[in-house]
Design a protein around this motif. Sequence first.
Motif, PDB file in Angstrom:
ATOM      1  N   THR A  82       0.827  -1.212   0.000  1.00 18.54           N
ATOM      2  CA  THR A  82       0.000   0.000   0.000  1.00 18.54           C
ATOM      3  C   THR A  82       0.856   1.254   0.000  1.00 18.54           C
ATOM      4  O   THR A  82       0.483   2.264  -0.597  1.00 18.54           O
ATOM      5  CB  THR A  82      -0.946   0.007   1.214  1.00 18.54           C
ATOM      6  N   GLY A  83       2.009   1.185   0.642  1.00 15.89           N
ATOM      7  CA  GLY A  83       2.918   2.331   0.628  1.00 15.89           C
ATOM      8  C   GLY A  83       3.455   2.610  -0.763  1.00 15.89           C
ATOM      9  O   GLY A  83       3.604   3.780  -1.164  1.00 15.89           O
ATOM     10  N   ALA A  84       3.756   1.550  -1.516  1.00 15.75           N
ATOM     11  CA  ALA A  84       4.242   1.721  -2.888  1.00 15.75           C
ATOM     12  C   ALA A  84       3.170   2.361  -3.769  1.00 15.75           C
ATOM     13  O   ALA A  84       3.462   3.249  -4.584  1.00 15.75           O
ATOM     14  CB  ALA A  84       4.674   0.366  -3.460  1.00 15.75           C
ATOM     15  N   GLU A  85       1.929   1.929  -3.610  1.00  8.77           N
ATOM     16  CA  GLU A  85       0.838   2.502  -4.398  1.00  8.77           C
ATOM     17  C   GLU A  85       0.628   3.977  -4.054  1.00  8.77           C
ATOM     18  O   GLU A  85       0.395   4.812  -4.940  1.00  8.77           O
ATOM     19  CB  GLU A  85      -0.443   1.713  -4.164  1.00  8.77           C
ATOM     20  N   THR A  86       0.702   4.286  -2.761  1.00 11.78           N
ATOM     21  CA  THR A  86       0.533   5.681  -2.345  1.00 11.78           C
ATOM     22  C   THR A  86       1.683   6.549  -2.839  1.00 11.78           C
ATOM     23  O   THR A  86       1.471   7.684  -3.278  1.00 11.78           O
ATOM     24  CB  THR A  86       0.432   5.760  -0.811  1.00 11.78           C
ATOM     25  N   ALA A  87       2.900   6.029  -2.773  1.00  7.44           N
ATOM     26  CA  ALA A  87       4.067   6.781  -3.266  1.00  7.44           C
ATOM     27  C   ALA A  87       3.941   7.053  -4.760  1.00  7.44           C
ATOM     28  O   ALA A  87       4.289   8.139  -5.237  1.00  7.44           O
ATOM     29  CB  ALA A  87       5.348   6.013  -2.969  1.00  7.44           C
ATOM     30  N   ARG A  88       3.446   6.065  -5.524  1.00  9.30           N
ATOM     31  CA  ARG A  88       3.238   6.275  -6.953  1.00  9.30           C
ATOM     32  C   ARG A  88       2.216   7.381  -7.195  1.00  9.30           C
ATOM     33  O   ARG A  88       2.451   8.295  -8.000  1.00  9.30           O
ATOM     34  CB  ARG A  88       2.744   4.986  -7.604  1.00  9.30           C
ATOM     35  N   ALA A  89       1.094   7.314  -6.469  1.00  9.63           N
ATOM     36  CA  ALA A  89       0.046   8.319  -6.646  1.00  9.63           C
ATOM     37  C   ALA A  89       0.534   9.704  -6.236  1.00  9.63           C
ATOM     38  O   ALA A  89       0.239  10.703  -6.916  1.00  9.63           O
ATOM     39  CB  ALA A  89      -1.191   7.931  -5.835  1.00  9.63           C
ATOM     40  N   ASN A  90       1.290   9.796  -5.148  1.00  4.30           N
ATOM     41  CA  ASN A  90       1.818  11.086  -4.703  1.00  4.30           C
ATOM     42  C   ASN A  90       2.741  11.700  -5.748  1.00  4.30           C
ATOM     43  O   ASN A  90       2.651  12.894  -6.053  1.00  4.30           O
ATOM     44  CB  ASN A  90       2.574  10.921  -3.382  1.00  4.30           C
ATOM     45  N   ALA A  91       3.656  10.880  -6.281  1.00  3.72           N
ATOM     46  CA  ALA A  91       4.606  11.382  -7.274  1.00  3.72           C
ATOM     47  C   ALA A  91       3.884  11.817  -8.549  1.00  3.72           C
ATOM     48  O   ALA A  91       4.221  12.849  -9.147  1.00  3.72           O
ATOM     49  CB  ALA A  91       5.641  10.306  -7.590  1.00  3.72           C
ATOM     50  N   ALA A 207      11.104  -1.367   3.583  1.00  4.82           N
ATOM     51  CA  ALA A 207      10.085  -0.315   3.587  1.00  4.82           C
ATOM     52  C   ALA A 207      10.545   0.895   2.777  1.00  4.82           C
ATOM     53  O   ALA A 207       9.768   1.489   2.018  1.00  4.82           O
ATOM     54  CB  ALA A 207       9.761   0.100   5.025  1.00  4.82           C
ATOM     55  N   ASP A 208      11.824   1.269   2.932  1.00  4.25           N
ATOM     56  CA  ASP A 208      12.368   2.386   2.150  1.00  4.25           C
ATOM     57  C   ASP A 208      12.357   2.056   0.663  1.00  4.25           C
ATOM     58  O   ASP A 208      12.026   2.913  -0.177  1.00  4.25           O
ATOM     59  CB  ASP A 208      13.793   2.704   2.599  1.00  4.25           C
ATOM     60  N   LEU A 209      12.718   0.834   0.322  1.00  3.94           N
ATOM     61  CA  LEU A 209      12.771   0.421  -1.081  1.00  3.94           C
ATOM     62  C   LEU A 209      11.391   0.465  -1.726  1.00  3.94           C
ATOM     63  O   LEU A 209      11.246   0.857  -2.892  1.00  3.94           O
ATOM     64  CB  LEU A 209      13.352  -0.989  -1.167  1.00  3.94           C
ATOM     65  N   SER A 210      10.353   0.088  -0.972  1.00  2.00           N
ATOM     66  CA  SER A 210       8.998   0.054  -1.524  1.00  2.00           C
ATOM     67  C   SER A 210       8.471   1.447  -1.857  1.00  2.00           C
ATOM     68  O   SER A 210       7.481   1.576  -2.579  1.00  2.00           O
ATOM     69  CB  SER A 210       8.048  -0.632  -0.541  1.00  2.00           C
ATOM     70  N   GLN A 211       9.100   2.498  -1.345  1.00  5.00           N
ATOM     71  CA  GLN A 211       8.692   3.852  -1.686  1.00  5.00           C
ATOM     72  C   GLN A 211       9.097   4.227  -3.105  1.00  5.00           C
ATOM     73  O   GLN A 211       8.545   5.167  -3.687  1.00  5.00           O
ATOM     74  CB  GLN A 211       9.290   4.857  -0.692  1.00  5.00           C
ATOM     75  N   TYR A 212      10.045   3.507  -3.667  1.00  4.83           N
ATOM     76  CA  TYR A 212      10.528   3.821  -5.011  1.00  4.83           C
ATOM     77  C   TYR A 212       9.988   2.871  -6.076  1.00  4.83           C
ATOM     78  O   TYR A 212       9.925   3.236  -7.250  1.00  4.83           O
ATOM     79  CB  TYR A 212      12.060   3.783  -5.037  1.00  4.83           C
ATOM     80  N   GLY A 213       9.614   1.663  -5.704  1.00  3.68           N
ATOM     81  CA  GLY A 213       9.103   0.708  -6.676  1.00  3.68           C
ATOM     82  C   GLY A 213       8.357  -0.413  -5.986  1.00  3.68           C
ATOM     83  O   GLY A 213       8.525  -0.630  -4.783  1.00  3.68           O
ATOM     84  N   ASP A 214       7.515  -1.122  -6.743  1.00  3.35           N
ATOM     85  CA  ASP A 214       6.789  -2.247  -6.169  1.00  3.35           C
ATOM     86  C   ASP A 214       7.717  -3.456  -6.102  1.00  3.35           C
ATOM     87  O   ASP A 214       8.348  -3.825  -7.085  1.00  3.35           O
ATOM     88  CB  ASP A 214       5.531  -2.562  -6.977  1.00  3.35           C
ATOM     89  N   ILE A 215       7.812  -4.056  -4.930  1.00  3.89           N
ATOM     90  CA  ILE A 215       8.762  -5.133  -4.701  1.00  3.89           C
ATOM     91  C   ILE A 215       8.041  -6.395  -4.242  1.00  3.89           C
ATOM     92  O   ILE A 215       6.944  -6.342  -3.697  1.00  3.89           O
ATOM     93  CB  ILE A 215       9.837  -4.740  -3.658  1.00  3.89           C
ATOM     94  N   GLY A 216       8.693  -7.517  -4.472  1.00  5.45           N
ATOM     95  CA  GLY A 216       8.252  -8.792  -3.935  1.00  5.45           C
ATOM     96  C   GLY A 216       9.389  -9.367  -3.103  1.00  5.45           C
ATOM     97  O   GLY A 216      10.559  -9.165  -3.418  1.00  5.45           O
TER      98      GLY A 216
END
Length: 446
Positions: A82-91, A207-216
């Motif tokens: 959810t953090g990755a999705e929010t970061a994408r929308a914010n950017a 958590a920091d990495l997920s702010q820049y891209g969607d990760i598995g």
Amino acid sequence: MASDLLSIGLSGAKAARIGLDVTAQNISNAGTDGYVRRAIGLAEVASTGYNQNVRDVSLSGVRVERIVRNADAFRQSEVRRTGAETARANAEVKGLGNIESALEQSGVYPAITGFESALQKLKEDPVDTSLRASVIEAARTMTATFQIASKEMDAVGKGLQFEAADGVTQINRIAGELARTNLRLARAADASSDQTALLDQRDKLLADLSQYGDIGTTLAQDGSVTVTLGSTSPATTLVSGGSTTALALTTAADGTVDYTLGGTPLALAGGSLAGQQQALDKLAQLRGDLDGLAGSIVTTVNSAQGGGTDRDGNPGANLLSGSSAATIALATGDPAKIATAPSGAPKNSRDASNLDALRSALSTADPAGKMDAILFDISATVSGRTVTRDALATISDAAKTALAAQTGVDLDAEGVNLVRYQQAFQASGRVMQVAASIFDSLLQIR
């Protein structure tokens, strides 16, 4: 059943001391970002083979089996997603908002309507120098606003490209840190404080990495993690053990960006890099629309000019030059060059039929309506993306709250644990004192 009171008391004192240490760590790190509350896991110590029966079991105290991090892997994964999705929308919303400001503040729309109004005013007296000068100045203003809009959009694009490039750098840096953390986790002893600190570090890096891209993520038994990046199928590995794959960015001629991981094209669905990429795609579309509008105005005005005669009786020449928002310009600053009269008309003719043809051509081309559509396009996009961003932020906040309720430190509960472990330590000490008194009494028997 035989029991060793001294061993039992000693083991209890050691376990209580470790419990006090862990509780103290929780209290001191209550406000530390990324810290996960710890607890100790206790297990009985049992021995066999006492006295005559080898099956006799002797309970010999307690031991600390492990240090437990109160973190749920599913909730952590949900926070990252959810953090990755929010970061994408914010950017994306940030980039689109800057594009909207660049277009609106440049004043292209009012400049186009101002040019059309000046042409309409010229109809009152086609040979009037001041009215002709007003048309020239209105055309100059219109071309200048197109150039300003183009420059502002270029600036927005360069800013988005810079942020994307920085995001790529950060992903590669975090990936390197994760690889080093994996190597240290592979060497760390189970149930050690060092291991739990490394696990905290691992989770914070993820958590920091997920702010820049969607990760598995795939966790190994020793706590090390394998990380994949992006939505490309099959998944491309970013971190595996102590090795990493480099992420790179390429910029196309239209200003859009693409990503590659280890030379393989990468599609991102989450994180700020995806949002910046989407904003740049929209910017390229709007820049094309604006360039097309500028070229249409130049073609329409110059075509009408070529079919008429200027005030000096000469064939109409180009009034504008260029073919895009960046290159559109005023071709002449001489008011007399405006071809208001039809072809072959004498000098200072008041026949404004060619001016009517110019206004009719502009009305058909409808540059003001097209500019209004461009502004509506970006405005509606920003509005829609903002609604999406706010909804995603609510979901992300709920996931963070659920995780914090589990991993966060409750100072009241830790205060109770301090008292409990202190009393356990004192009780274990008292057991050892009683055992010592018993042995002293036995030794004094004669």
